[in-house]
Enzyme design. Structure first.
Site, short mmCIF file in Angstrom:
data_model
loop_
_atom_site.label_atom_id
_atom_site.label_comp_id
_atom_site.label_asym_id
_atom_site.label_seq_id
_atom_site.Cartn_x
_atom_site.Cartn_y
_atom_site.Cartn_z
N ASP A 154 10.96 1.46 5.42
CA ASP A 154 9.86 1.00 4.56
C ASP A 154 8.54 0.87 5.31
O ASP A 154 7.61 0.20 4.82
CB ASP A 154 10.22 -0.35 3.93
CG ASP A 154 11.02 -0.18 2.64
OD1 ASP A 154 11.00 0.94 2.08
OD2 ASP A 154 11.66 -1.16 2.21
N LYS A 157 5.17 1.17 3.64
CA LYS A 157 4.61 0.09 2.82
C LYS A 157 3.42 -0.59 3.50
O LYS A 157 2.75 -1.41 2.88
CB LYS A 157 5.68 -0.95 2.50
CG LYS A 157 6.70 -0.48 1.47
CD LYS A 157 7.71 -1.58 1.16
CE LYS A 157 8.70 -1.14 0.10
NZ LYS A 157 9.72 -2.19 -0.18
#
Length: 281
Positions: A154, A157
């Site tokens: 991730d 992000k």
């Protein structure tokens, strides 16, 4: 023989040592690679700011003959300069890779801190992914790729605004467009690191769904990298189990039931079966 090494490294030119040198002890002859050689040439490998090592060449010519002529010594000095330059470039590249990797991991930790997951979400994800990879008898390199993909999955992000990342309600269409960019951004962040070259495609596809309804490219079935299919199952399980701002944690049994419910649509059914049989709590 250490004093020989230090002596050569302090200088700038190659030095020739004969096996019949009376100052040489038997142990020194062995360390200096005199076994089978009557003469050796030690040439310093010097970097810009540090000593890198020594180039040691041996010759078994008769001691009455000149083993290392002045021409050969000039050639050895040139070879040493080229070798030292190549080694230093390799060292600097490796250090740059390590620094880049440390920076990326720091970014991933920053994302974990911004997101609504609890604590060390990515590291727990990495442990489970690696466990599944081993159960599936994946090669060691593939398990390592899974480990890094889990930690960094991730990282994209970092480019998603907090108001979208931590929104409690449903995302708008525009907000979803921004959110769906994070796998591609993540892959772009890690791809310059040679060590992570095989990790980037796993990160890029970890939100693809087995039935082709995922993002960013709508890949389907085995067109989705195996690492991404494993990561999707493990990530969903930990997301269900974690306590988040907009969702309370659920039991292991509830998480397994949810994986089973979406087996064959969102998730690879074979991986769901392996996961459910492997992870007992």
């Amino acid at each position: 023989a250490e004093h020989y090494y230090n002596w050569i490294l302090q200088g700038a030119q190659a030095v020739v040592v004969q096996s019949n040198d009376p100052d040489l002890h038997p142990e020194e002859k062995s360390v200096l690679f005199f076994n089978g050689a009557r003469s050796i040439c030690l040439s310093p490998l010097k970097g810009v700011d540090e000593n890198i090592g020594l180039l040691i060449l041996g010759d078994d010519h008769n001691l009455n003959q000149e083993a290392f002529s002045s021409t050969k010594l000039r050639l050895i000095n040139v070879i040493s300069d080229y070798a030292a330059s190549a080694i230093q470039r390799a060292i600097l590249h490796e250090r740059l890779e390590e620094t880049f990797l440390e920076t990326i991991v720091a970014l991933a930790n920053a994302v974990d801190a911004r997101d609504t997951y609890t604590g060390d979400h990515s590291h727990r994800l990495a442990e489970l992914s690696a466990q599944i990879g081993k159960v599936m008898d994946l090669p060691k390199d593939d398990v390592e790729d899974l480990h890094w993909a889990s930690i960094l999955h991730d990282i994209g992000k970092i480019g998603v605004p907090d108001e979208i990342l931590n929104k409690k309600g449903t995302l708008t269409k525009k907000e979803w467009v921004v959110m769906k960019e994070h796998p591609v951004i993540g892959a772009q962040i890690v791809s310059p690191v040679k060590h992570l070259a095989r990790v980037a495609p796993i990160i890029q596809a970890h939100h693809e769904k087995y039935d082709g309804t995922g993002y960013p490219y709508g890949l389907e079935g085995e067109d989705i990298p195996l690492g991404s299919r494993i990561l999707a199952v493990v990530d969903a399980y930990t997301a269900i189990r974690d306590d988040r701002i907009y969702s309370e944690s659920h039991t292991h049994e509830e998480a397994i039931a949810e994986l089973r419910r979406f087996s064959g649509t969102q998730f690879d059914p074979d991986i769901v079966d392996i996961f459910c049989k492997t992870i007992t709590e």
